[in-house]
Design a protein around this motif. Sequence first.
Motif, short mmCIF file in Angstrom:
data_model
loop_
_atom_site.label_atom_id
_atom_site.label_comp_id
_atom_site.label_asym_id
_atom_site.label_seq_id
_atom_site.Cartn_x
_atom_site.Cartn_y
_atom_site.Cartn_z
N TRP A 1 45.82 44.47 53.58
CA TRP A 1 45.18 43.85 52.43
C TRP A 1 43.70 44.14 52.47
O TRP A 1 43.11 44.28 53.54
N SER A 2 43.11 44.16 51.30
CA SER A 2 41.66 44.23 51.19
C SER A 2 41.18 42.82 50.85
O SER A 2 41.63 42.22 49.88
N ARG A 3 40.29 42.32 51.66
CA ARG A 3 39.76 40.98 51.43
C ARG A 3 38.61 41.10 50.43
O ARG A 3 37.64 41.81 50.65
N ARG A 4 38.71 40.41 49.32
CA ARG A 4 37.71 40.45 48.24
C ARG A 4 36.80 39.23 48.30
O ARG A 4 37.22 38.15 48.73
N LYS B 1 40.43 36.82 45.88
CA LYS B 1 41.69 37.42 45.46
C LYS B 1 41.92 38.69 46.28
O LYS B 1 41.37 39.75 45.97
N ASP B 2 42.74 38.60 47.32
CA ASP B 2 43.03 39.74 48.16
C ASP B 2 43.92 40.73 47.41
O ASP B 2 44.68 40.36 46.52
N THR B 3 43.82 42.00 47.80
CA THR B 3 44.58 43.05 47.15
C THR B 3 45.43 43.77 48.19
O THR B 3 44.91 44.23 49.21
N ASP C 1 33.84 47.32 53.60
CA ASP C 1 35.18 46.93 53.16
C ASP C 1 35.81 46.11 54.28
O ASP C 1 35.81 46.53 55.45
N VAL D 1 42.60 43.55 56.17
CA VAL D 1 43.45 42.76 57.05
C VAL D 1 44.69 43.59 57.35
O VAL D 1 45.43 43.96 56.43
N THR E 1 41.55 42.05 61.72
CA THR E 1 40.61 42.32 60.64
C THR E 1 39.81 43.56 61.00
O THR E 1 39.38 43.71 62.15
#
Length: 165
Positions: free
Chosen positions: A57-60, A64-66, A89, A92, A106
């Motif tokens: 996942w990308s932590r925003r 709102k994670d992507t 960036d 996770v 992370t």
Amino acid sequence: MMRALRLLPLLVVMLLQMACSSIDCPVENAVAVNYQVMAFDGTSEVADTLKDTLNVWSRRANGKDTLLLNKSVNAKTFSLQVSYTHPVDVLVFQVKDTLHQTTTDTVWVGKTDQPHFESVDCSPRYFHTLTAVRSTHQRIDTIIINNPIVTYDSSVKHLHIHFKK
């Protein structure tokens, strides 16, 4: 016949104008960091395979994670897209082993962004230079920058990632 000959130069000019307006946007225009799963054989690095299930996942900043990578199994390589506006960036990595035990790490990937212009007809893109990478060490042993320049070239392995066995 004379009339057709007078129209010929006009037709040639019109065809040349149409040929000059062709769009040369690259078809493969995804800008992503390419990871190579590696292991140490005692003296050097060798390509390896992560046999467990990997999710990333990308932590925003907005909370709102992507999901970038979903249930990858037997991964040797994988690619993760890069943000355009953040200097770091935050990713996770979740690894689920064959016993269904889950570990989470992370990863922080520092980078600089360079706008890349192809044509006014093409969507805007950014190329990147990786400046630093670090991670927690639950399942990830090390991550090493192999090639810091991130462009459209999907054959380049930017980061070597070592997982604990």
